[in-house]
Scaffold this active site. Sequence first.
Site, mmCIF file in Angstrom:
data_model
loop_
_atom_site.group_PDB
_atom_site.id
_atom_site.type_symbol
_atom_site.label_atom_id
_atom_site.label_comp_id
_atom_site.label_asym_id
_atom_site.label_seq_id
_atom_site.Cartn_x
_atom_site.Cartn_y
_atom_site.Cartn_z
ATOM 1 N N SER A 48 -52.583 -20.213 -11.499
ATOM 2 C CA SER A 48 -52.533 -18.863 -10.914
ATOM 3 C C SER A 48 -51.399 -18.784 -9.908
ATOM 4 C CB SER A 48 -53.854 -18.536 -10.224
ATOM 5 O OG SER A 48 -54.859 -18.427 -11.206
ATOM 6 N N ARG A 50 -58.837 -20.481 -1.600
ATOM 7 C CA ARG A 50 -57.650 -21.271 -1.964
ATOM 8 C C ARG A 50 -56.816 -21.708 -0.756
ATOM 9 N NH1 ARG A 50 -60.512 -21.174 -5.347
ATOM 10 N NH2 ARG A 50 -60.360 -20.191 -7.381
ATOM 11 N N GLU A 61 -50.066 -18.144 -4.407
ATOM 12 C CA GLU A 61 -51.054 -19.234 -4.392
ATOM 13 C C GLU A 61 -50.325 -20.555 -4.677
ATOM 14 O OE1 GLU A 61 -54.752 -18.622 -6.488
ATOM 15 O OE2 GLU A 61 -54.855 -20.737 -7.064
#
Length: 316
Positions: free
Chosen positions: A227, A178, A297
């Site tokens: 998320s 990510r 994130e």
Amino acid sequence: MGNGRLTLIAAALPPVRGTLKADAPLAPLVWFKAGGAAQWLFEPKDAQDLSDFLARLDPDVPVMALGLGSNLIVRDGGVPGVVVRLGKPFARVEQVDATALRCGGGASGILVSSTARDAGIAGLEFLRSIPGTVGGFVRMNGGAYGRETCDILVEFDVVLRSGEQVTLSLDALDYTYRHSSLPQGAVVVSAIFRGVPGDPAAIQAEMDRIASAREESQPLRSKTGGSTFKNPAGHKAWALVDDAGCRGLQLGGAQVSEKHTNFLLNTGDATSADIEALGEEVRRRVKAKSGVELEWEIQRVGIKSPLEPLSQGKDT
Ligand SMILES: Cc1cc2nc3c(=O)[nH]c(=O)nc-3n(C[C@H](O)[C@H](O)[C@H](O)COP(=O)(O)OP(=O)(O)OC[C@H]3O[C@@H](n4cnc5c(N)ncnc54)[C@H](O)[C@@H]3O)c2cc1C
């Protein structure tokens, strides 16, 4: 700069062929449906329009790309400088050869995966489940069900903050989980994704499987940002949050999802301050319970209030 907002009057901005709006509310454009306005919102007509604008824009003015806002907290004081949103001209997807597609930076994951299916290209099904744009996938190394953007990306066209247009290959992004090293202010305008030959019916079946798995496990019809925290090595973020007793935890109008504990929700009237403070409270409780420090994130951008200094990116 004073209170963090540059004085940016229309006359000081370069001419554009697309649209340029002052004080444009961003809440309607992001999944959380919260947060302040863009000082300027620019929707370029094409890559050359974006390039000409950035080349002539004062280099001190911050520039940020916006996709579908599915991984963003826009702080309540808004985003100083220019937010670039890629509209319809950047939403095209076309086949370049038997197994590759050229996708506009503003094209959605659903459009890319459906076009791949129609062309008999397998391996891109996972994009069906990520509610973002190609630019966001390249920037975030978006992934699901064991695959990530770095597994399918061949090369991409980007307009740098200087206005320079360059084509970069996958290696340029130093991808990790990510994360990419895409430079600040750079806007991805298109990307080539490659899969493998496949049968359209089998590809559709895989897309259906992914869609229903999603439906069962995530609050897809809620105001959320996907998320919230990265999975720390050897852990699942949702399990750490659950173990710390945060399932359903509320702060103002923000809540930790009961369905998926790594998702935060705007239950109706949350401010971005509520959402961010809830995330910080979860981080504090997880650290106290398990000793693990969760890393955001979700990208948090903009200023908390117009009186606070400019802060963008991964800061707190
Ligand atoms: C219900 C839900 C489920 C999700 N599931 C997943 C999942 O399974 N896997 C996953 O990886 N993510 C998931 N996400 C998060 C999100 O969809 C991804 O991070 C996606 O890549 C973000 O794309 P976006 O275009 O909306 O980007 P935004 O949220 O608009 O922006 C995210 C970042 O990308 C940058 N960016 C956006 N467009 C460009 C561009 N053209 N050029 C340069 N930078 C750009 C922004 O500046 C920002 O830093 C989910 C989100 C939701 C709401």
